[in-house]
Write a protein that holds these residues in place. Structure first.
Motif, mmCIF file in Angstrom:
data_model
loop_
_atom_site.group_PDB
_atom_site.id
_atom_site.type_symbol
_atom_site.label_atom_id
_atom_site.label_comp_id
_atom_site.label_asym_id
_atom_site.label_seq_id
_atom_site.Cartn_x
_atom_site.Cartn_y
_atom_site.Cartn_z
ATOM 1 N N GLU A 1 54.672 53.423 28.466
ATOM 2 C CA GLU A 1 55.986 53.943 28.853
ATOM 3 C C GLU A 1 56.664 54.684 27.695
ATOM 4 O O GLU A 1 57.297 55.714 27.910
ATOM 5 C CB GLU A 1 56.886 52.794 29.342
ATOM 6 N N ILE A 2 56.538 54.146 26.502
ATOM 7 C CA ILE A 2 57.165 54.826 25.355
ATOM 8 C C ILE A 2 56.461 56.161 25.104
ATOM 9 O O ILE A 2 57.104 57.176 24.819
ATOM 10 C CB ILE A 2 57.112 53.930 24.095
ATOM 11 N N LEU B 1 60.748 39.120 26.871
ATOM 12 C CA LEU B 1 60.816 38.800 28.298
ATOM 13 C C LEU B 1 59.553 39.280 29.011
ATOM 14 O O LEU B 1 58.942 38.563 29.806
ATOM 15 C CB LEU B 1 62.045 39.455 28.917
ATOM 16 N N ALA B 2 59.152 40.508 28.683
ATOM 17 C CA ALA B 2 57.969 41.071 29.348
ATOM 18 C C ALA B 2 56.720 40.262 29.001
ATOM 19 O O ALA B 2 55.908 39.943 29.875
ATOM 20 C CB ALA B 2 57.795 42.531 28.950
ATOM 21 N N GLN C 1 63.979 41.762 22.433
ATOM 22 C CA GLN C 1 64.240 40.840 23.537
ATOM 23 C C GLN C 1 63.542 41.296 24.816
ATOM 24 O O GLN C 1 63.023 40.489 25.578
ATOM 25 C CB GLN C 1 65.743 40.752 23.758
ATOM 26 N N ALA C 2 63.538 42.612 25.024
ATOM 27 C CA ALA C 2 62.872 43.151 26.216
ATOM 28 C C ALA C 2 61.374 42.840 26.155
ATOM 29 O O ALA C 2 60.764 42.458 27.151
ATOM 30 C CB ALA C 2 63.104 44.655 26.304
ATOM 31 N N ARG D 1 65.699 51.757 19.868
ATOM 32 C CA ARG D 1 66.983 51.095 20.090
ATOM 33 C C ARG D 1 66.944 49.621 19.687
ATOM 34 O O ARG D 1 65.882 49.006 19.635
ATOM 35 C CB ARG D 1 67.371 51.203 21.552
ATOM 36 N N ASP D 2 68.158 49.084 19.413
ATOM 37 C CA ASP D 2 68.274 47.656 19.160
ATOM 38 C C ASP D 2 68.011 46.906 20.458
ATOM 39 O O ASP D 2 68.197 47.429 21.538
ATOM 40 C CB ASP D 2 69.695 47.327 18.684
ATOM 41 N N GLY D 3 67.610 45.646 20.323
ATOM 42 C CA GLY D 3 67.452 44.827 21.514
ATOM 43 C C GLY D 3 66.110 44.978 22.202
ATOM 44 O O GLY D 3 65.837 44.321 23.192
ATOM 45 N N LEU D 4 65.267 45.865 21.665
ATOM 46 C CA LEU D 4 63.956 46.061 22.289
ATOM 47 C C LEU D 4 63.085 44.810 22.140
ATOM 48 O O LEU D 4 62.235 44.531 22.984
ATOM 49 C CB LEU D 4 63.269 47.265 21.633
ATOM 50 N N GLU E 1 58.574 59.412 24.896
ATOM 51 C CA GLU E 1 58.825 59.883 23.529
ATOM 52 C C GLU E 1 57.565 60.351 22.807
ATOM 53 O O GLU E 1 57.633 60.721 21.626
ATOM 54 C CB GLU E 1 59.494 58.766 22.716
ATOM 55 N N THR F 1 59.940 31.398 27.569
ATOM 56 C CA THR F 1 60.463 30.719 28.759
ATOM 57 C C THR F 1 60.382 31.654 29.963
ATOM 58 O O THR F 1 61.379 32.259 30.357
ATOM 59 C CB THR F 1 61.931 30.294 28.552
ATOM 60 N N LEU G 1 51.824 48.113 28.570
ATOM 61 C CA LEU G 1 52.914 48.697 29.355
ATOM 62 C C LEU G 1 53.928 49.396 28.438
ATOM 63 O O LEU G 1 54.350 50.532 28.706
ATOM 64 C CB LEU G 1 53.616 47.593 30.161
ATOM 65 N N PHE G 2 54.290 48.740 27.346
ATOM 66 C CA PHE G 2 55.251 49.334 26.413
ATOM 67 C C PHE G 2 54.692 50.624 25.805
ATOM 68 O O PHE G 2 55.390 51.637 25.737
ATOM 69 C CB PHE G 2 55.606 48.327 25.297
#
Lengths: 444, 213
Positions: free
Chosen positions: B28-29, B11-12, B7-8, B2-5, B33, B115, B24-25
């Motif tokens: 979980e992926i 943050l992580a 940014q996730a 998906r788009d926006g991953l 999947e 940040t 972690l990614f």
């Protein structure tokens, strides 16, 4: 109206306008305006400066400061941040669920703590969830907008949630119980209507693509970034005890005992703070909202100077002389109050309009006028992003979060973005308010 | 994917650290999947996030979340009263805090290219952590103080990479002010793409280089 009345009222309106146009200098502007009002009033022999200071509702300022410290203490317990994480888990990071539960959560939290504190503890979690889920700009704008409105509604639901209601409690025109019974149902009804309207008709979540993998990943990251965050019971326990004591004091203690609302609030905040003296001392030294207190003090002085000219009594008289029924006169006042609040923001509008409301309430039932005024101020606060202090705060928090939408475009939450939410909310809250007020007046 | 991953992940990795977030990614992926998802994750984000790329590559080669090894670094803390940690890697920090007694003061440099929500980071790590600023961390220097930095890529035997924060604290003046400068390798799999966000540092800059996995 005499020239003196118009001059003092004109000065008040000019200050209100100027501080709205130049928010960066608002404290300087209102303090200068207050000094000018006091000086002119004393020079013209209308009221001495001492008289103007004696007329300031100090009990309202005591409540504001005490509740501000209490709210900060409660926020430091981390309860609300963790509750926000729980909400996200409960709805499994589904967008519509997030919108619904965060709005409801904000409503209830801002009924207990002031709006700024409520947003400061809830928004960081929500913005993190936005970053993790990957949302569209439309969804982010509507969700944040609805949260702001929920914050205003929650603040208007109880006499301790926001300034207008605090003013009613502090000035003694309504008791705590009377206000909650009258204001909580219509504010909650307005929130439910707004949520239904947004979720069913606007459908901001329709473009947000959520897969089981997204949800799983979002919840896993959220669990990790909050893995060691625990409720600080040493702050929360005394905070809840103090809240119970304050509610008991406001609802059950007879007025003849002398425990006025501000005294109950003062003692309650003290009980909450005393449990952790070092933390309390730090809060007292650094977290007292001096800005808000000075801002309101300046407005009270200016309003006092205008009152000394007899302007408010004449304005109320003008409304009562409108060639319509008394009920419609009240309706006109409430619509005017909502529009003025939208333009000039809640604090100044309420401080000035309460004078007119008190004059109107001499000839008509008081409860629908005062509660109607609080709800009109709530509607006006929800009209523009600049109409309540929580708006610019939300804007600043969103900017600081540097949040991108799923296409990688920066999410903005400014005046124009909020406008559709604001217009819908304004019309809805004002309609609920007018219908309720008309109904109560017709029963009286 | 998906788009926006992106940014996730940003943050992580800001709050958990790049290696911790990458594992972690991948985990979980893979759980939702399978390895196909991990390969797609690598394709989508690997070039921008080299540590994630390395972890995904390792995962596809059969590597799984490795246990944290502290036995290499712990002996170097003997006799220390103060430890300044540069960088955030939640898996390794949590384990380290479990192993270190209260007699050792722990400071974390509050500096990051991203940040992170430092208040949340503090809440996670507990009250024994003191945050130190770039301008004042040297007040913790002394003959019983050490600097510890998370490093990446020691496995490859070639270049060693650290965060830009490490470059800012490891100047010639600072090196002589601390008893030890410890590098703790938290990646355990080789980096294969250009290490964006990281800086190559000479191995000899560290007095000790220990494996964390």
């Amino acid at each position: 109206m005499s020239a003196v009345q118009l001059a003092f009222a004109g000065l008040l309106v000019s200050v209100i306008l100027l501080q709205a146009i130049l928010p960066a200098y608002r404290l300087l502007i209102v303090l200068a305006g207050a000094a000018l009002s006091c000086g002119a009033s004393a020079y013209l022999g209308l009221s001495s400066v001492g008289q103007l200071f004696r007329e300031v509702p100090w009990e309202v300022l005591v409540i504001l400061v005490a509740l501000g410290l209490y709210a900060q203490n409660l926020a430091d317990s981390r309860l609300f941040g963790l509750a926000s994480v729980r909400i996200t888990r409960a709805v499994k990071a589904r967008p519509t669920g997030l919108l619904l539960l965060f709005a409801l959560g904000t409503y209830f939290v801002s009924g207990v703590v002031n709006n700024l504190t409520a947003l400061l503890v809830i928004l960081p979690v929500l913005l993190s969830v936005f970053a993790l889920v990957g949302v569209t700009r439309r969804f982010a704008t509507w969700t944040l907008g609805v949260m702001l409105v929920a914050c205003n509604l929650g603040g208007a639901a109880t006499p301790i949630g926001d300034f207008p209601a605090v003013l009613l409690l502090g000035s003694g025109v309504m008791t705590f119980g009377q206000y909650v019974v009258a204001a909580a149902p219509p504010t909650f009804f307005a929130l439910i209507c707004l949520l239904l309207l947004v979720i069913v008709l606007v459908r901001p979540a329709r473009d947000v693509r959520v897969t089981p993998a997204n949800q799983r990943l979002t919840l896993a990251i959220l669990s990790q970034i909050y893995r060691g965050v625990r409720v600080r019971w040493t702050l929360l326990g005394p905070g809840l005890l103090a809240l119970a004591l304050m509610l008991a004091g406001w609802l059950l203690v007879p007025a003849s005992w002398g425990f006025t609302p501000e005294l109950v609030c003062w003692i309650g905040a003290g009980v909450a703070l005393l449990a952790r003296p070092r933390h309390a001392e730090q809060l007292l030294r650094t977290k007292v909202d001096v800005e808000a207190s000075l801002f309101l003090l300046a407005f009270f002085l200016m309003v006092g100077a205008v009152r000394g000219t007899g302007f408010f009594a004449q304005a109320a008289g003008a409304i009562t002389q409108l060639p319509v029924s008394p009920g419609l006169q009240v309706m006109a006042f409430l619509v005017l109050a909502a529009l003025l609040t939208g333009l000039f923001s809640a604090g100044p509008s309420m401080a000035a309009l309460l004078e007119v409301a008190e004059a109107l309430a001499r000839d008509q039932p008081a409860e629908p006028i005062f509660v109607g005024l609080a709800l009109s101020v709530c509607a006006g606060s929800s009209l523009f992003l600049t109409a309540a202090t929580s708006g610019p705060l939300t804007q600043a928090l969103v900017e600081r979060a540097k949040l991108d939408d799923v296409q990688g475009n920066r999410i903005q939450f400014g005046f124009v973005n909020f406008l559709p939410v604001g217009l819908v909310s304004f019309c809805l809250i004002l309609s609920v308010n007018l219908v309720r007020t008309w109904w109560v007046l017709s029963k009286a | 994917m998906r788009d926006g991953l992106d940014q996730a992940f940003k943050l992580a990795s800001a709050e958990l650290g790049m290696a911790s977030a990458s594992w972690l990614f991948a985990q979980e992926i893979d759980a939702s999947e399978g390895e196909v998802g991990v390969a797609r994750l690598r394709d989508a984000l690997g070039r921008r996030w080299p540590v994630l790329d390395a972890v995904c590559a390792g995962w596809l080669d059969g590597a799984r979340l490795p246990p944290v090894r502290t036995e290499g670094v712990l002996p170097h803390f003997r006799g220390l009263t103060r430890l300044v940690i540069v960088g955030l890697e939640s898996r390794w920090l949590d384990r380290l805090l479990d192993c270190i007694g209260p007699e050792l003061q722990i400071g974390i440099l509050r500096h990051s290219e991203f940040t992170p929500d430092w208040e949340r980071v503090q809440s996670n790590l507990g009250e024994r952590i003191t945050f130190l600023e770039l301008s004042s961390f040297q007040s913790w220097a002394g003959s019983r103080s050490a600097l510890l930095s998370f490093v990446y890529g020691a496995e490859s035997g070639k270049s060693l990479f650290a965060t830009s924060s490490w470059v800012r604290v490891s100047g010639p003046d600072t090196r002589t002010q601390f008893r030890d400068l410890i590098g703790w390798d938290v990646l355990g799999v080789p980096l294969s793409v250009y290490p964006r966000w990281l800086v190559a540092v000479p191995r000899e800059q560290f007095t000790h280089l220990e494996a964390g996995v």
